[in-house]
Design a protein around this motif. Structure first.
Motif, short mmCIF file in Angstrom:
data_model
loop_
_atom_site.label_atom_id
_atom_site.label_comp_id
_atom_site.label_asym_id
_atom_site.label_seq_id
_atom_site.Cartn_x
_atom_site.Cartn_y
_atom_site.Cartn_z
N ARG A 1 0.85 -1.22 -0.07
CA ARG A 1 0.12 0.05 -0.01
C ARG A 1 1.00 1.31 -0.06
O ARG A 1 0.55 2.40 -0.66
N ALA A 2 2.03 1.28 0.86
CA ALA A 2 2.73 2.31 0.83
C ALA A 2 3.51 2.90 -0.48
O ALA A 2 3.67 4.09 -0.86
N PHE A 3 4.04 1.79 -1.03
CA PHE A 3 4.52 2.01 -2.35
C PHE A 3 3.84 1.89 -3.58
O PHE A 3 4.33 1.90 -4.60
N GLY A 4 2.61 1.57 -3.41
CA GLY A 4 1.68 1.28 -4.45
C GLY A 4 2.15 0.23 -5.42
O GLY A 4 1.77 0.06 -6.77
N LEU A 5 2.51 -1.09 -4.71
CA LEU A 5 3.07 -2.34 -5.53
C LEU A 5 1.88 -3.03 -5.52
O LEU A 5 0.79 -3.10 -4.56
N PRO A 6 1.91 -3.82 -6.91
CA PRO A 6 0.68 -4.76 -6.95
C PRO A 6 0.79 -5.91 -6.06
O PRO A 6 1.94 -6.32 -5.51
N SER A 7 -0.17 -6.51 -5.49
CA SER A 7 0.06 -7.79 -4.56
C SER A 7 0.42 -8.92 -5.40
O SER A 7 0.43 -8.76 -6.58
N VAL A 8 0.87 -9.86 -4.68
CA VAL A 8 1.27 -11.12 -5.42
C VAL A 8 0.09 -11.86 -6.47
O VAL A 8 0.29 -12.16 -7.24
N ARG A 9 -1.23 -11.87 -5.61
CA ARG A 9 -2.19 -12.30 -6.54
C ARG A 9 -2.73 -11.30 -7.71
O ARG A 9 -3.30 -11.90 -8.69
N GLU A 10 -2.36 -10.25 -7.63
CA GLU A 10 -2.75 -9.10 -8.88
C GLU A 10 -1.66 -9.44 -9.85
O GLU A 10 -1.76 -9.49 -10.84
N VAL A 11 -0.44 -9.54 -9.25
CA VAL A 11 0.88 -10.24 -10.36
C VAL A 11 0.57 -11.43 -10.88
O VAL A 11 0.66 -11.49 -12.35
N ARG A 12 0.11 -12.47 -10.03
CA ARG A 12 -0.34 -13.73 -10.81
C ARG A 12 -1.35 -13.56 -11.67
O ARG A 12 -1.61 -14.03 -12.86
N ALA A 13 -2.41 -12.69 -11.49
CA ALA A 13 -3.53 -12.58 -12.32
C ALA A 13 -3.45 -12.04 -13.69
O ALA A 13 -3.68 -12.36 -14.79
N THR A 14 -2.44 -10.95 -13.38
CA THR A 14 -1.98 -10.18 -14.75
C THR A 14 -1.06 -11.08 -15.67
O THR A 14 -1.15 -11.23 -16.93
N ARG A 15 -0.39 -11.97 -14.95
CA ARG A 15 0.55 -12.94 -15.47
C ARG A 15 -0.19 -14.08 -16.44
O ARG A 15 -0.03 -14.31 -17.71
#
Length: 311
Positions: free
Chosen positions: A83-97
């Motif tokens: 949240r602090a750095f606006g990073l995607p979560s692991v699940r969001e990264v996997r969903a995009t992949r």
């Protein structure tokens, strides 16, 4: 300055995923790593903390009580950082992949087979193979499986040989009469010969004559018998009490289970046709086809046994 004992962020992500999924293999898949890389991260963390985080056995890995407690804190910390750095979560990264890697497999089959056998099972396939999207096409016409119709694979009911195409037999089909328990207000036929006084529903692709012969019945279907060109409509009519239908076992599993249809007698025949998976050997989607093919084999075997496959 004292050297920080905080483990690398990637190591913490790997540890959290391995605990949550209780599997190094699934953690590797989620994070797009190798299983060996996951093991190295976990071993490094165990060495740094000087504790065992997982018990390793023949059936896999199991997080220890200390690992479960630590993973909860790590998970909370990762969320704060994301949240602090606006990073995607692991699940969001996997969903995009997965979205970027998804392969669409166009599957053609008969409407009755699609609606009554294949479609109810597809959620299990999607859960197991989210990287493959099934585009189900229902048609009574045989797909050419070429660039013109853009169909990749077909589930066919037939003799099992189609020139120029590869095929694999999935299962035979058992055929027997069924009726609604409400047919004729519950006065169902008791003897085989009683069929002569019943309304026989006819589907053009499923004649009664082979079953009559197997039952040693000298009967003929009356000229005024209701005729259906669609198997779904005939089976729906039978479930509504319109008459007795000659049904394929795989297509009436749900109705037999919930009591909408009742099997009349144990006499049955194995149809001359069977279910086959058909594809082109030169298809560019061979890997996805092989995955779908292996899954269908398990589903067909479970269907023949009258149960569900276990994974």
């Amino acid at each position: 300055m004292a050297t920080s004992r905080l483990p690398p962020l990637q190591t913490l992500r790997v540890f959290e995923a391995a605990v949550r999924l209780r599997s190094f293999t699934r953690a590797a898949d989620e994070l797009a790593l190798t299983q060996g890389a996951v093991s190295q991260h976990v071993r490094a963390l165990e060495a740094q903390l000087e504790i065992a985080l997982f018990s390793r056995g023949r059936t896999g890995v199991e997080p220890t009580a200390q690992a479960l407690a630590l993973a909860l804190q790590v998970r909370q910390g990762l969320r704060v950082l994301e949240r602090a750095f606006g990073l995607p979560s692991v699940r969001e990264v996997r969903a995009t992949r997965l979205q970027n890697e998804t392969i669409t497999l166009v599957v053609s089959t008969l409407p009755a087979v699609a609606l009554r056998w294949l479609a109810p099972r597809l959620p299990r396939f999607h859960a197991r193979h989210p990287e493959i999207r099934i585009d189900l096409r229902m048609s009574v016409q045989l797909a050419r499986l070429d660039s013109r119709d853009r169909v990749d694979v077909a589930l066919r009911y037939g003799p099992g040989h189609w020139p120029g195409l590869s095929s694999e037999k999935l299962m035979d089909e058992e055929v027997f009469p069924v009726a609604s328990p409400a047919y004729r207000d519950g006065r169902l036929p008791r003897r085989l010969a009683d069929l002569a006084r019943c309304t026989l529903l006819v589907q053009t692709a499923q004649p009664w004559e082979p079953w009559f012969q197997a039952a040693a019945l000298a009967l003929e279907v009356p000229d005024d018998a209701p005729v259906f060109d669609d198997m779904n409509r005939m089976l729906d009519a039978a479930a509504d009490g319109a008459g007795i239908a000659l049904a394929r076992r795989s297509l009436v599993e749900a109705e037999l289970a919930d009591g909408r249809l009742i099997r009349l007698w144990r006499r049955s025949i194995v149809d001359v046709h069977a279910y086959y998976l058909v594809w082109r050997a030169e298809s560019k989607k061979r890997a996805a086809i092989e995955t779908f093919r292996a899954w269908l084999r398990r589903e067909a075997a479970a269907s023949v046994r009258g149960g569900m496959p276990s994974y």
